[in-house]
Motif scaffolding. Structure first.
Motif, PDB file in Angstrom:
ATOM      1  N   LEU A  85       0.931  -1.126  -0.012  1.00 26.11           N
ATOM      2  CA  LEU A  85       0.020  -0.067  -0.132  1.00 26.11           C
ATOM      3  C   LEU A  85       0.934   1.029  -0.195  1.00 26.11           C
ATOM      4  O   LEU A  85       2.213   1.660   0.668  1.00 26.11           O
ATOM      5  CB  LEU A  85      -1.279   0.084   1.554  1.00 26.11           C
ATOM      6  CG  LEU A  85      -2.059  -1.116   0.996  1.00 26.11           C
ATOM      7  CD1 LEU A  85      -2.803  -1.148   2.504  1.00 26.11           C
ATOM      8  CD2 LEU A  85      -3.014  -1.074  -0.048  1.00 26.11           C
ATOM      9  N   PRO A  86       0.633   2.014  -0.709  1.00 20.78           N
ATOM     10  CA  PRO A  86       1.321   3.442  -1.032  1.00 20.78           C
ATOM     11  C   PRO A  86       1.243   3.893   0.630  1.00 20.78           C
ATOM     12  O   PRO A  86       0.819   4.156   1.172  1.00 20.78           O
ATOM     13  CB  PRO A  86       0.544   4.129  -1.983  1.00 20.78           C
ATOM     14  CG  PRO A  86      -0.796   4.384  -1.718  1.00 20.78           C
ATOM     15  CD  PRO A  86      -0.969   2.544  -1.400  1.00 20.78           C
ATOM     16  N   ARG A 119       5.851   0.296   5.696  1.00 20.37           N
ATOM     17  CA  ARG A 119       5.411   0.019   4.606  1.00 20.37           C
ATOM     18  C   ARG A 119       3.910  -0.909   4.944  1.00 20.37           C
ATOM     19  O   ARG A 119       4.270  -1.795   6.340  1.00 20.37           O
ATOM     20  CB  ARG A 119       5.948  -0.855   3.918  1.00 20.37           C
ATOM     21  CG  ARG A 119       4.907  -1.443   2.212  1.00 20.37           C
ATOM     22  CD  ARG A 119       4.720  -0.722   1.358  1.00 20.37           C
ATOM     23  NE  ARG A 119       5.825   0.014   0.530  1.00 20.37           N
ATOM     24  CZ  ARG A 119       5.503   0.980   0.031  1.00 20.37           C
ATOM     25  NH1 ARG A 119       4.396   2.059  -0.076  1.00 20.37           N
ATOM     26  NH2 ARG A 119       6.488   2.023  -0.171  1.00 20.37           N
ATOM     27  N   GLN A 125       6.859  15.246   4.026  1.00 18.46           N
ATOM     28  CA  GLN A 125       7.415  13.482   2.947  1.00 18.46           C
ATOM     29  C   GLN A 125       8.938  12.814   3.927  1.00 18.46           C
ATOM     30  O   GLN A 125       9.155  11.861   4.040  1.00 18.46           O
ATOM     31  CB  GLN A 125       8.031  14.498   1.721  1.00 18.46           C
ATOM     32  CG  GLN A 125       6.783  14.391   0.752  1.00 18.46           C
ATOM     33  CD  GLN A 125       7.104  15.310  -0.522  1.00 18.46           C
ATOM     34  OE1 GLN A 125       9.040  15.808  -0.542  1.00 18.46           O
ATOM     35  NE2 GLN A 125       7.335  14.926  -1.286  1.00 18.46           N
ATOM     36  N   TRP A 147       9.226   9.241   5.161  1.00 19.56           N
ATOM     37  CA  TRP A 147       9.332   8.521   5.008  1.00 19.56           C
ATOM     38  C   TRP A 147      10.479   7.724   6.712  1.00 19.56           C
ATOM     39  O   TRP A 147      11.192   6.753   6.515  1.00 19.56           O
ATOM     40  CB  TRP A 147      10.679   9.333   4.278  1.00 19.56           C
ATOM     41  CG  TRP A 147      12.010   9.176   3.689  1.00 19.56           C
ATOM     42  CD1 TRP A 147      11.668   6.774   3.289  1.00 19.56           C
ATOM     43  CD2 TRP A 147      13.186   8.802   4.114  1.00 19.56           C
ATOM     44  NE1 TRP A 147      13.789   6.699   2.448  1.00 19.56           N
ATOM     45  CE2 TRP A 147      14.050   7.956   3.693  1.00 19.56           C
ATOM     46  CE3 TRP A 147      13.890   9.676   4.489  1.00 19.56           C
ATOM     47  CZ2 TRP A 147      15.480   8.166   3.639  1.00 19.56           C
ATOM     48  CZ3 TRP A 147      15.278   9.901   5.081  1.00 19.56           C
ATOM     49  CH2 TRP A 147      16.280   8.855   4.446  1.00 19.56           C
ATOM     50  N   LYS A 195       1.448   7.857   1.655  1.00 21.75           N
ATOM     51  CA  LYS A 195       1.640   9.075   0.893  1.00 21.75           C
ATOM     52  C   LYS A 195       2.471   9.980   1.061  1.00 21.75           C
ATOM     53  O   LYS A 195       2.209  10.813   2.070  1.00 21.75           O
ATOM     54  CB  LYS A 195      -0.085   9.525   1.599  1.00 21.75           C
ATOM     55  CG  LYS A 195      -1.075   8.155   1.365  1.00 21.75           C
ATOM     56  CD  LYS A 195      -2.430   8.554   1.755  1.00 21.75           C
ATOM     57  CE  LYS A 195      -3.492   7.275   0.989  1.00 21.75           C
ATOM     58  NZ  LYS A 195      -4.149   7.765   2.260  1.00 21.75           N
ATOM     59  N   THR A 196       3.156  10.214   0.223  1.00 19.93           N
ATOM     60  CA  THR A 196       4.180  11.538   0.541  1.00 19.93           C
ATOM     61  C   THR A 196       4.027  12.769  -0.988  1.00 19.93           C
ATOM     62  O   THR A 196       4.212  13.891  -1.067  1.00 19.93           O
ATOM     63  CB  THR A 196       5.789  11.061  -0.027  1.00 19.93           C
ATOM     64  OG1 THR A 196       5.919  10.420  -0.706  1.00 19.93           O
ATOM     65  CG2 THR A 196       6.022  10.546   1.422  1.00 19.93           C
ATOM     66  N   LYS A 197       3.256  12.289  -1.827  1.00 14.47           N
ATOM     67  CA  LYS A 197       3.473  13.014  -3.450  1.00 14.47           C
ATOM     68  C   LYS A 197       2.045  13.783  -3.344  1.00 14.47           C
ATOM     69  O   LYS A 197       1.683  13.884  -2.144  1.00 14.47           O
ATOM     70  CB  LYS A 197       2.426  12.095  -4.655  1.00 14.47           C
ATOM     71  CG  LYS A 197       2.417  12.462  -5.601  1.00 14.47           C
ATOM     72  CD  LYS A 197       2.694  11.474  -7.014  1.00 14.47           C
ATOM     73  CE  LYS A 197       2.107  12.609  -7.876  1.00 14.47           C
ATOM     74  NZ  LYS A 197       1.866  11.705  -8.891  1.00 14.47           N
TER      75      LYS A 197
END
Length: 164
Positions: free
Chosen positions: A13-14, A34, A25, A29, A16-18
């Motif tokens: 699953l992503p 994850r 971000q 990170w 969310k940083t975008k």
């Protein structure tokens, strides 16, 4: 001949940083872990029983603190015991294949205490990997640090998910 272990089919699953500010971000990170989603039901044979974790279950592998990932990956040797353990921590039971049931499954291996789930983690780790030292160290880590996850799951009170 012994049947080979069926590995779970999982999808990442992503995180969310975008389109987030740099500080968000960076924070995600450094701190986020994850998560993985089961793409299909996954079955595991244990002590003469066939347990099933349902498709759609989301987990993080073995909950190893990030600073220790250089020693042991959360999705490496401890993925399988972590999957069963995380489901047990969340729901306090495992699904078992039951051909006499109309659904084909029954709730089994019920336990409302944390300790037996931690012991199951160690036993499954030994069964799958045969790594006595890693299995023991993981059990010690669970006994010392698993209380928070156990309490969070009791507060979450997740709605049941069923095998298809």
């Amino acid at each position: 001949m012994k049947k080979p272990l069926e590995m779970p089919v999982i999808a990442p699953l992503p995180i969310k940083t975008k389109d987030q500010p740099f500080h968000i971000q960076l924070w995600r990170w450094v701190t986020f872990v994850r998560q993985w989603k089961l793409v299909e039901n996954w079955a595991y044979e244990y002590k003469g029983h066939r347990y099933v974790v349902p498709k759609g279950f989301v987990f993080d592998g073995a909950s190893i603190p990030k600073p220790l990932w250089f020693i042991l990956s959360p999705t490496g040797l401890l993925l399988i015991p972590g999957l069963l353990h995380d489901f047990g921590y969340r729901y306090m039971y495992l699904w078992e294949v039951d051909t006499s049931s109309p659904t084909g499954y029954k709730k089994a291996w019920r336990c409302e205490e944390r300790g037996p789930w931690d012991d199951l983690f160690r036993e499954v780790s030994l069964h799958v990997n045969g790594t006595k030292v890693i299995s023991f160290l993981a059990l010690v880590a669970l006994k010392l640090g698993g209380g928070r996850a156990w309490r969070q799951n009791r507060e979450r009170n997740a709605e049941d998910i069923f095998p298809e």
